[in-house]
Design an enzyme around this catalytic site. Structure first.
Site, short mmCIF file in Angstrom:
data_model
loop_
_atom_site.label_atom_id
_atom_site.label_comp_id
_atom_site.label_asym_id
_atom_site.label_seq_id
_atom_site.Cartn_x
_atom_site.Cartn_y
_atom_site.Cartn_z
CG ASP A 124 25.13 42.80 58.66
OD1 ASP A 124 23.89 42.73 58.80
OD2 ASP A 124 25.75 43.89 58.67
CB THR B 209 23.68 53.03 51.25
OG1 THR B 209 24.13 52.59 49.96
CG2 THR B 209 22.53 54.00 51.09
CB CYS C 85 18.90 20.70 43.57
SG CYS C 85 19.31 21.14 45.27
CG ASN D 231 26.63 58.45 54.59
OD1 ASN D 231 27.77 58.64 54.98
ND2 ASN D 231 26.32 57.52 53.70
CG HIS E 118 23.11 43.27 47.68
ND1 HIS E 118 23.83 44.39 47.96
CD2 HIS E 118 22.41 43.57 46.56
CE1 HIS E 118 23.58 45.33 47.05
NE2 HIS E 118 22.71 44.86 46.20
P1 NAD Z 1 29.59 51.14 51.23
O1 NAD Z 1 30.67 50.43 51.98
O2 NAD Z 1 29.78 51.42 49.79
O3 NAD Z 1 29.31 52.56 51.91
C1 NAD Z 1 29.15 52.70 53.29
C2 NAD Z 1 28.55 54.06 53.58
O4 NAD Z 1 28.36 54.16 54.97
C3 NAD Z 1 29.43 55.25 53.15
O5 NAD Z 1 28.65 56.18 52.45
C4 NAD Z 1 29.89 55.85 54.48
O6 NAD Z 1 30.03 57.25 54.43
C5 NAD Z 1 28.73 55.46 55.38
N1 NAD Z 1 29.05 55.41 56.80
C6 NAD Z 1 30.26 55.24 57.39
N2 NAD Z 1 30.13 55.22 58.72
C7 NAD Z 1 28.79 55.37 58.98
C8 NAD Z 1 28.05 55.43 60.17
N3 NAD Z 1 28.61 55.30 61.37
N4 NAD Z 1 26.70 55.61 60.06
C9 NAD Z 1 26.11 55.74 58.85
N5 NAD Z 1 26.78 55.68 57.68
C10 NAD Z 1 28.12 55.49 57.76
O7 NAD Z 1 28.25 50.34 51.52
P2 NAD Z 1 26.98 50.06 50.62
O8 NAD Z 1 26.47 51.32 50.04
O9 NAD Z 1 26.07 49.25 51.49
O10 NAD Z 1 27.51 49.17 49.41
C11 NAD Z 1 28.42 48.12 49.63
C12 NAD Z 1 28.00 46.76 49.15
O11 NAD Z 1 28.77 45.81 49.89
C13 NAD Z 1 26.58 46.40 49.42
O12 NAD Z 1 26.14 45.84 48.25
C14 NAD Z 1 26.59 45.33 50.53
O13 NAD Z 1 25.86 44.20 50.11
C15 NAD Z 1 28.01 44.90 50.65
N6 NAD Z 1 28.52 44.92 52.07
C16 NAD Z 1 27.74 44.50 53.10
C17 NAD Z 1 28.22 44.57 54.40
C18 NAD Z 1 27.34 44.10 55.53
O14 NAD Z 1 26.51 43.22 55.33
N7 NAD Z 1 27.46 44.70 56.73
C19 NAD Z 1 29.49 45.08 54.65
C20 NAD Z 1 30.26 45.51 53.57
C21 NAD Z 1 29.76 45.43 52.29
#
Ligand code: NAD
Length: 247
Positions: free
Chosen positions: A103, A187, A129, A212, A118
Site C-alpha cells: 500500500d 501479520t 520489456c 497483534n 510483495h
Molecule cells: P493478513 O490479512 O493475513 O493478517 C493480518 C493480521 O493482522 C492478522 O494476524 C490480524 O490478527 C492482525 N491485525 C488485525 N488488526 C490489527 C491491528 N489493529 N494491529 C495489528 N495487527 C492487526 O495479512 P498478512 O499477514 O500481511 O498477509 C496477507 C497478504 O496480503 C500479504 O502478502 C500482503 O501482501 C497482502 N495484503 C496487503 C495489504 C496492504 O498492503 N495493506 C492488505 C491486504 C493484504
C-alpha cells in the site's frame, strides 16, 4: 521491569533492529486486511472485482480491481505505527523495515528504506520489456496503463505462488540473520517466506516481539507477545525502548 531489560537488550543507536509488517499495521488506517475480521472479502465490491483479476495480470479486469484498491488507499493516511517505524529508522544506525504490504503507507510516513517483499500497487511492470514504472496517480487515465514500449503493464505486485524479487529477498534474509531485536507487526504469519523470517532471526539469536490482537503460528516462539493494536501498541513500545536507551 522495563521491556529492554526483560528482553536482555541494551537499547542504543547501535542495536540492530528489523521490523516485519503485514496488513494488520494498515488496518487502522482504513486498509482492509486479507483474513479474519475487517478483511477485504467482507466488501462485495472487492469480491466482485477480484474475481475478474487474474493471470497474465496485465488485463483491464486486473486493473479495475487494483484501481479500486489504489483509490481506497489514496484516501487513507499512515497511522502512528507507521510513523513509529519511520522514527526508528532515524534512530537506529542499522534498521531494516521489511513489509508484506503493497500500500505504500510506510513510505508516506517517512520510511526511506523499505524492503517491499510483495511489491507495490503504485508501480506497474511490463511483461514484455521488464520496465518498472511508477504509477502514483489514481484514477489512471487508461486501463490497462501502457509501458513506454506500448505493451500493457501489470501491477508490480507479487501474486500468490510467484517468486519474490531475489535482491529484495536476499537483503531481507541478511537483515534477519544479523538482527538483535525483531519486531513482527500485524501479520497472520501464514504467507511464506515472510512467515519464516522471524524464525530465522530467532535462530540467529534475535529477541522477537510480536504485536497483534490475535495469536499467530509465530506466537509460541516470541520473547514477548503484545496483544494489542499496532497504532497504539507500537508507539508505546517504541517510547518504552527509547526511555531505557543508553548513550
Ligand atoms: P493478513 O490479512 O493475513 O493478517 C493480518 C493480521 O493482522 C492478522 O494476524 C490480524 O490478527 C492482525 N491485525 C488485525 N488488526 C490489527 C491491528 N489493529 N494491529 C495489528 N495487527 C492487526 O495479512 P498478512 O499477514 O500481511 O498477509 C496477507 C497478504 O496480503 C500479504 O502478502 C500482503 O501482501 C497482502 N495484503 C496487503 C495489504 C496492504 O498492503 N495493506 C492488505 C491486504 C493484504
Amino acid at each position: 521491569m522495563r521491556i529492554a531489560e526483560e528482553l536482555g537488550l541494551r537499547v542504543s543507536p547501535r542495536l540492530r533492529v528489523v521490523a516485519l509488517t503485514g496488513a494488520g499495521i494498515s488496518l487502522e488506517s482504513g486498509v482492509p486486511i486479507f483474513r479474519g475480521e475487517g478483511s477485504m472479502w467482507e466488501i462485495p465490491e472487492a469480491r466482485r472485482l477480484a474475481s475478474r483479476a487474474g493471470p497474465p495480470w496485465n488485463t483491464r479486469g486486473t486493473w479495475e480491481y487494483y484501481e479500486w484498491r489504489r483509490g481506497l488507499v489514496s484516501r487513507c493516511k499512515p497511522n502512528p505505527a507507521h510513523y513509529a517505524l519511520a522514527e526508528m529508522e532515524e534512530y537506529f544506525e542499522d534498521f531494516c523495515l521489511i513489509t508484506q504490504n503493497v500500500d505504500g503507507l510506510h513510505s508516506r510516513a517517512g520510511s526511506r528504506r523499505v524492503l517491499e517483499l510483495h511489491g507495490s500497487m503504485w508501480r506497474g511492470r511490463c511483461l514484455e520489456c521488464g520496465r518498472v514504472i511508477e504509477l502514483p496517480e489514481t484514477p489512471l487515465k487508461a486501463l490497462p496503463p501502457l509501458c513506454a514500449c506500448g505493451r500493457p503493464l501489470r501491477p508490480d505486485v507479487v501474486q500468490f505462488g510467484e517468486p519474490i524479487d531475489p535482491a529484495v529477498l536476499s537483503s531481507a534474509l541478511a537483515a534477519c540473520r544479523s538482527a538483535e531485536l525483531f519486531l513482527v507487526v500485524g501479520t497472520s504469519a501464514v504467507v511464506y517466506p515472510a512467515a519464516q523470517m522471524p524464525l530465522i532471526a530467532i535462530e540467529s539469536g534475535a529477541r522477537a516481539v510480536e504485536i497483534n490482537p490475535n495469536p499467530t503460528p509465530l506466537t509460541p516462539f516470541m520473547s514477548l507477545s503484545i496483544r494489542g493494536r499496532a497504532a497504539e501498541s507500537l508507539p508505546r513500545l517504541w517510547e518504552e525502548l527509547l526511555s531505557s536507551a543508553s548513550a
